[in-house]
Design an enzyme around this catalytic site. Structure first.
Site, short mmCIF file in Angstrom:
data_model
loop_
_atom_site.label_atom_id
_atom_site.label_comp_id
_atom_site.label_asym_id
_atom_site.label_seq_id
_atom_site.Cartn_x
_atom_site.Cartn_y
_atom_site.Cartn_z
N CYS A 190 68.54 46.49 41.54
CA CYS A 190 68.56 47.79 42.17
C CYS A 190 69.06 48.82 41.16
CB CYS A 190 69.47 47.75 43.40
SG CYS A 190 69.52 49.30 44.25
N THR A 241 65.79 48.69 74.22
CA THR A 241 65.34 48.04 72.99
C THR A 241 66.20 46.85 72.62
OG1 THR A 241 66.71 49.56 71.74
CG2 THR A 241 64.43 50.17 72.03
N THR A 296 64.38 54.79 72.54
CA THR A 296 63.01 55.23 72.25
C THR A 296 62.34 54.18 71.40
OG1 THR A 296 63.67 56.34 70.24
CG2 THR A 296 63.62 57.67 72.23
N THR A 337 71.27 52.63 69.83
CA THR A 337 69.91 52.76 70.33
C THR A 337 69.74 54.16 70.89
OG1 THR A 337 68.25 51.94 71.86
CG2 THR A 337 70.53 51.82 72.59
N TYR A 338 68.54 54.65 70.78
CA TYR A 338 68.25 55.96 71.36
C TYR A 338 67.30 55.79 72.55
CZ TYR A 338 70.10 57.30 66.84
OH TYR A 338 70.90 57.42 65.74
N GLU A 382 63.23 55.26 63.09
CA GLU A 382 63.36 53.92 63.66
C GLU A 382 63.19 52.84 62.60
OE1 GLU A 382 61.92 55.06 68.13
OE2 GLU A 382 60.45 54.65 66.58
#
Lengths: 553, 821
Positions: free
Chosen positions: A196, A459, A450, A447-448, A524
């Site tokens: 990285c 979810t 959605t 979590t939203y 997301e």
């Protein structure tokens, strides 16, 4: 190659000179004023009053070269500083340099923004108007005088970002048994395992800023024996943490150049943190920082090949994978459908215990069948490789572990984060447990409601599947989870993606990123990457701490 | 029952244990997670991931009677691997186990077939952490799970009858039924977020009580077997807490601090304050605590090689424990290790009167020295509790050392001085502080006059050192303006009780406690260190012309490498003189007034500040002089010569160049800092104020502020408000001056509603009416107001004045004879 980047040749004075991250607005204003005045006098060489220094030489430094080195950092500040006044001032200074600077080449930033995968327009800019994010951004800026691209991308989830910044700050800059340069060097070693470049550069710079010996940056063999001793543990944790046992820990704590337990605890946590962070960085395709290779002095016209120069990788692979994707392409709707089925049909018929275990093994084996894009990329850079020993040591599926070794499945019920690892971590390195606990909880529970454009979705099943799938790849089993869900919820190419990000982050490409989770928003996808990061970190930590625990008892 | 009867006899004398019970153990072939006993305590069931066995407890050994884990040795069925196990209290043949996959398995031992598994409940979604049978309802089984629910299973109907779920979906870590005789329907549940809830089985919709017991997960709880309001909880925060849950909110009675997170706890039967625990990691011992003594376990059992997972009391003297090291142990209480026996209890403290108190165990060496009182028994309060407790009889002594006058002190010394005792207590009791706080003048005169005044004030309360310092300060800072004249300064004869009474005390302490005890050794070496420190810092005050032979002795002592010896100062036959008046006669020289400090410049050399190079010669000369002084002083002591010795330092100062102006600011600053360091904040601050601009800029603002704040704090504690506010006003530090400007307004209250009128003094915000109107003009009083405290009427000051010229009664007409003073 116009922009060759050399780790050990960085001029730390440049960064010290541009240190504007005082917490008080007044302090910042003064610092900026000083920078401007100093630059003012250097630009003309002999302004008014005439500068008495010799032509172009300042305190033994070549003044022009100094300005030249200064410019990328100025550019960075002018673009990514979350504080308005700093940004504007730096812009002004930059314009001035451009106009008056004798032969100073002012570069421009590469266009891509913080991430190569996510269009810049999708990411909140540094001057975001969202107050929460703004606060976290400023906090992160004040910590090391830069708003890292990493944080900008994480800004999708300010709550997580806050916990993340807090932990990282605690690990690297707060009280702890390890000296500051050591911490950054360990970070650098960990990041190098996954090639990285982003983290290696960042921490090479921080290492120098903390007064580290520039010689060490020439390679591992220049570092003290104590740090080199850490290599083996670093390698194992990065790729096959299940191989870690108490003998490794014992080796570190006995003999010459020993590590004390608390030093080792901090080192282990730093290692795990940066290994998993590599997953996030590669998974989101973060672009290099502007002053660390993210800018060019070339003309706009010739920039085409420039963009792909450093981090290229897009074109070569993915052909075969594309085929898979087309076949298995799975719409968001069907995923929703399956989740719904799962929640509704919990009571159909109880699978037997044997079957449950088989399911776990199935997932485990399937996961080993998933072929990660194998490319022996030649772009392994010398810059990074010098911090790596035994570079052929890579992830090897847990299911295919060497049969002679007899490494049993790790039962989470026997050694869990909450019950065991937490206390041990806290005991040897106080407060870290709580910080990590926060991170894990936020990552696991965030979590939203959605999914793509669909609202009010539970979810949790999907999130659990991801989390447990990652643990499964590292041979950690949760007795009370039905691993069939993993297969139902995660289609093959998503699994491939997760496995690649988790175990071979250096091989992830833009196509991979775009190819999975169709219909998901960028935020997301970042969320998924975040969960991969945390689940992986937890898995690594569990193995590491269990080894320490065995050693101690 | 037999066992219970047996116990009754044992209550009388605990240390007599039954002879037929022996420590014993058995290897269970796998890590054990939990165990339980049948009701007559003859059998134990042990359960773990690879273990499920019934073990018979015989008198001298464990015998494995049956293995419930049937089938292939590598049976993958998780139902056999239990996280917890429970034995029915009523039905001898019924067992229940909690599996990590969320199953609750019922076992029937009376089944004839090989597999005793009777029924499996798969109701929980996550791992089940605990299963418990109801104490008297044989068919009710309660389980608590990671998924945040508790389910009551009916074993006859083979179904879940009730589900209890807290508001949050936090994992349930432990559940326990209230002991049958205390509460039939109650049970307690511990949650991962640190909350403990008390439920009533008849009300599944919400809990009866709810309180946060720990900040981190609670792993275990246990009801007290006798007191129904006592509940013990323990968790990851390494604490065992005992709660009185009858109170609202639950009251924390005891806290025990362990060294690792606690996995299980179990009250010891028939011992009200004893509780056993085992740790989740790192600590392999099974510890029994007396909750009243929370820092050291009452007893501990060290047999386990890996963490112990479960503890059970067979009776008050026999304890069973299982561990991850595959072992099941039976421990006999008598053979327990008592960590309390191995510590040496000792404590040292100092009272406000300067008495040093030392408590230590008697087996240490006998105490020599001056003990004013000897109080034995430490750690026990009443004889009643003694029989109850089984701590080792701790015979210890408590010695109180007091300041006692030296019997052989020189007559002159005794005549002139108060005895050290008085001095010491006075010094600590701060009367001189109060006296000085009141007498010091801090402004209004010239610096020189202020210094002189303050010097006199300090001398009046026997603070000669301070007085002398004031005088020198005055001299330093007035000579800058005064013309040079030739005078001779006779430094007054001073009798100094050297180095403050504290030092004596320390020496005494060090001497008196000559026991080999470690702690005391530490104290002692500390004393030495402290003393040395004092000497080095104390040199500043010496340089003020105030001489202390005593200290010189010490210096000489140190210089010559002799160790400190208490007897040197306080030895019985020692006719040592503690005070040597020192006369310094100074001749000539234009800068004569600066000499008192100059004379001792060498000592400054020791502490650091560099002297101007042109004085170097003198410095070296003076060092020699001082050293020879010390020698000179030493000699007479040895020879027991007459007690008075005058030291005449004749210093020829003509070498100084006329007109050389020497800057003594740094000296003054050093002195002030030195006072502050010694803790005499009063002198430091007063001097700082008086000398003002001369020194202020040389001391960093932060320490100045600290000094001021502490002095002001001290003054306020003694209720010397006016002086405190004067000090604030004179401080010149904005941070300190602010103190006088905050909360300076006092609001009056509305006479109708008693609400304070914050906006203005004449309009009440609540009543919306104008109050306190002028009795004469009936207008609101907006400026200065005056009112009679007798009848509360009043008004504009001018109006009332006018009124009173011709009247004596209240203008309002209330008939009161108003008095305005």
């Amino acid at each position: 190659m116009a922009d060759v980047y050399k780790l050990e040749d960085q001029n730390v004075d440049v960064l010290r000179f541009l240190y504007v991250s005082q917490s008080s607005a007044k302090g910042r204003a003064e610092a900026l004023e000083n920078i401007q005045t100093a630059l003012d006098s250097w630009l003309d060489g002999y302004g008014s009053p005439p500068n008495s220094g010799g032509a172009g030489i300042l305190n033994g430094l070549d003044r022009r070269a100094f300005i030249q080195e200064l410019v990328p950092d100025l550019l960075r500040l002018s673009l990514t500083c979350p504080l308005d006044e700093v940004r504007n001032k730096c812009k002004d200074i930059l314009t001035e340099v451009k106009e008056r600077g004798p032969g100073v080449k002012v570069p421009r930033a590469l266009k891509c923004g913080p991430s190569r995968f996510i269009p810049a327009s999708e990411i909140d800019p540094a001057d975001t108007t969202n107050e929460d994010k703004q606060m976290v951004f400023i906090e992160s800026f004040l910590q090391n005088n830069r708003l890292e691209n990493l944080h900008q991308v994480m800004g999708y989830h300010p709550r997580y970002l806050e916990a993340f910044v807090k932990t990282q700050n605690y690990l690297l800059r707060d009280d702890g048994p390890l000296p500051f340069p050591y911490r950054h060097y360990i970070a650098l070693m960990a990041a190098a395992r996954h090639q990285c470049v982003y983290l290696v550069r960042l921490h090479a710079q921080e290492f120098l800023l903390q007064g580290g010996d520039a010689q060490w940056l020439r390679g591992l063999e220049y570092a003290p024996q104590k740090l080199r001793n850490l290599c083996e543990v670093n390698n194992i944790l990065a790729h096959r943490p299940w191989l870690l046992n108490k003998n490794h820990i014992e080796k570190l704590t006995r003999g010459n150049d020993t590590w004390s337990l608390s030093e080792m605890m901090q080192a282990l946590i730093i290692i795990a943190h940066f290994h998993s962070l590599c997953s996030f960085i590669m998974g989101c395709g973060l672009a290099p920082e502007i002053d660390q290779g993210g800018c060019t002095t070339r003309n706009a016209s010739s920039s085409g090949d420039d963009e792909s120069e450093d981090y290229s990788s897009d074109s070569s692979v993915g052909g075969e994978m594309n085929a898979n994707q087309v076949l298995e392409e799975d719409s968001l709707e069907s995923l929703m459908q399956r989740m719904k089925e799962l929640t509704e049909s919990t009571h159909e018929e109880e699978p037997t215990q044997e079957e449950l275990l088989k399911r776990f093994e199935l997932v485990e084996n399937q996961s080993s069948e998933i072929s990660v894009p194998t490319k022996e990329k030649t772009s392994k850079k010398e810059e990074v490789l010098r911090f790596v020993t035994n570079s052929d040591f890579t992830y090897n599926d847990f299911a295919k572990r060497a049969p002679g070794l007899d490494i049993p499945t790790f039962r989470i019920q026997d050694y869990s984060w909450e019950d065991h690892a937490f206390s041990l971590a806290n005991r040897l390195y106080s407060d870290i447990g709580n910080l990590l606990d926060d991170r894990f909880n936020i990552a696991f529970n965030l979590t939203y409601y959605t999914m793509g454009d669909i609202r009010s979705v539970d979810t949790s099943a999907f999130r659990q599947a991801i989390w447990y799938y990652i643990h499964c790849m590292y041979g950690i089993r949760h007795d009370d989870y039905d691993y069939a869900q993993v297969n139902q919820l995660l289609e093959r190419n998503l699994k491939t993606y997760i496995k690649t990000v988790c175990c071979f982050p250096e091989r992830i490409t833009k196509k991979d990123y775009e190819g999975v989770m169709k219909g998901f928003k960028h935020s997301e996808k970042v969320h998924v990457n975040m969960m991969i990061t945390e689940a992986r970190m937890q898995a690594e930590l569990l193995y590491a701490l269990r080894a320490v625990n065995h050693y101690m008892t | 029952m037999q066992a219970a009867m047996h116990n009754m006899t044992k209550v009388v004398q605990d240390k007599v244990s039954p002879t037929h019970n022996l420590p014993m153990s058995i290897n269970c072939d796998g890590p054990v997670n939990a165990m339980d006993m049948n009701k007559d305590m003859s059998k134990v069931v042990v359960a773990g991931r690879q273990v499920f066995k019934i073990i018979e407890v015989e008198d001298d050994m464990f015998v494995e009677t049956s293995n419930l884990r049937v089938g292939k040795p590598k049976n993958i069925n998780l139902n056999y691997s239990a996280a917890d196990v429970a034995w029915n209290h009523n039905d001898e043949n019924m067992l229940a186990s909690a599996a990590t996959n969320g199953a609750v398995v019922i076992w029937n031992l009376s089944k004839q077939v090989k597999s005793k598994q009777e029924f499996v409940f798969m109701e929980h979604k996550r791992s089940v952490n605990r299963v418990v049978f109801h104490n008297s309802e044989a068919y009710q089984l309660l389980s608590g799970s990671q998924d945040g629910t508790m389910k009551l299973h009916d074993l006859r109907r083979k179904q879940v009858t009730l589900t209890f779920m807290g508001r949050s979906s936090e994992s349930v870590r432990d559940i326990q039924f209230c002991p049958a005789n205390l509460g039939y329907f109650s049970f307690a549940a511990a949650y991962e977020n640190g909350i403990v809830q008390i439920w009533d089985m008849r009300r599944p919709d919400r809990c009866e009580k709810h309180f946060t017991a720990h900040n981190e997960p609670v792993f275990a709880l246990d009801w007290h077997p006798e007191d129904k309001h006592w509940l013990a909880t323990a968790g990851r925060d390494k604490m065992i807490k005992v709660w009185d849950i009858n109170k609202q909110p639950a009251q924390l009675l005891y806290v025990v601090q362990t060294i690792a997170s606690v996995g299980r706890i179990k009250w010891r039967p028939q011992r009200r304050y004893h509780i056993a625990n085992c740790s989740l990691l790192l600590d392999h011992n099974v510890n029994v605590w007396d909750v009243r003594r929370p820092y050291i376990p009452f007893a501990c059992f060290e047999q386990h090689k890996d963490v112990a997972t479960c503890v059970l009391w067979k009776d008050p003297h026999i304890l069973l424990s299982t561990g991850k090291d595959y072992m099941l142990h039976q421990h006999i209480f008598q053979s327990a290790k008592r960590p309390g026996d191995f510590v040496i209890p000792s404590g040292v403290d100092i009272s406000i009167h300067g008495d040093v108190c030392l408590a230590y165990k008697e087996r240490t060496a006998a105490v020599k020295g001056k003990e004013a009182g000897k109080i034995s028994m430490f750690g026990r309060k009443t004889s009643q509790s003694r029989s109850e407790l089984f701590f080792t009889q701790a015979n210890s002594s408590l010695a109180v050392f007091q300041q006692i006058a030296e019997p052989n002190t020189e007559d002159e010394f005794a005549a002139q001085q108060m005895s050290p005792t008085q001095l010491a207590s006075e010094d600590v009791s701060m009367t001189s502080f109060l006296e000085l706080a009141k007498k010091y003048r801090l402004k209004g005169l010239t610096t020189e006059e202020l210094c002189r005044h303050n010097s006199a004030a300090a001398a009046a309360v026997d603070k000669y050192q301070v007085a002398q310092t004031w005088q020198i300060m005055g001299n330093i800072f007035c000579t800058k303006t005064s013309s040079t004249k030739s005078t001779s300064l006779q430094v007054p004869r001073i009798n100094v009780t050297p180095n403050a009474p504290m030092d004596r005390q320390d020496v005494e302490k060090g001497k008196a406690v000559s026991s080999p005890d470690n702690e005391v050794e530490v104290v002692r070496s500390d004393n030495d260190k402290e003393k040395n420190g004092e000497i080095s810092t104390g040199t500043d005050s010496d340089s003020d012309g105030e001489s202390s032979e005593f200290e010189k002795n010490q210096l000489a002592d140190i210089a010559s490498g002799l160790g400190h010896n208490g007897d040197f100062f306080f030895g019985d036959g020692d006719n040592e003189t503690l005070s040597y008046p020192l006369g310094i006669t100074v001749q000539g020289g234009e800068d004569w007034t600066q000499l008192p400090s100059e004379a001792f410049q060498p000592r400054h050399e020791i502490t650091g500040p560099a002297a101007p190079p042109d004085r170097l010669d003198h410095d070296s000369l003076m060092v020699a002089a001082v050293e020879s002084d010390a020698v000179a002083v030493m000699t007479p002591i040895e020879e027991s010569e007459p007690s008075e010795q005058y030291l005449n330092l004749n210093i020829d100062c003509s070498a100084f160049h006329a007109g050389t102006v020497l800057d003594y600011t740094s000296t003054a600053v050093d002195i002030i800092c030195c006072f502050a360091e010694q803790g005499d904040i009063q002198s430091a601050v007063s001097m700082l104020i008086v000398l003002g601009d001369h020194v202020r800029s040389h001391i960093d603002g932060e320490s100045q502020e600290n000094w001021f704040m502490s002095y002001i704090d001290l003054l306020s504690r003694f209720r010397l408000w006016t002086i405190a506010s004067e000090v604030i006003a004179l401080s010149h530090l904005p941070q300190v001056m602010q103190l006088n400007q905050s909360s300076t307004s006092i609001h009056t209250a509305c006479p109708h509603c008693m609400r304070t009128m914050e906006r203005s003094g004449w309009l009440c915000d609540r009543c919306k009416s104008v109050v306190n109107m002028c009795s004469i003009c009936h207008c609101p009083v907006k400026g200065l107001a005056v009112w009679c405290q007798g009848c509360c009427h009043g008004g504009h000051i001018q109006h009332i004045q006018d009124w009173l010229v011709g009247n004596i009664l209240c203008p309002e007409g209330c008939g009161h004879m108003c008095e305005y003073t």
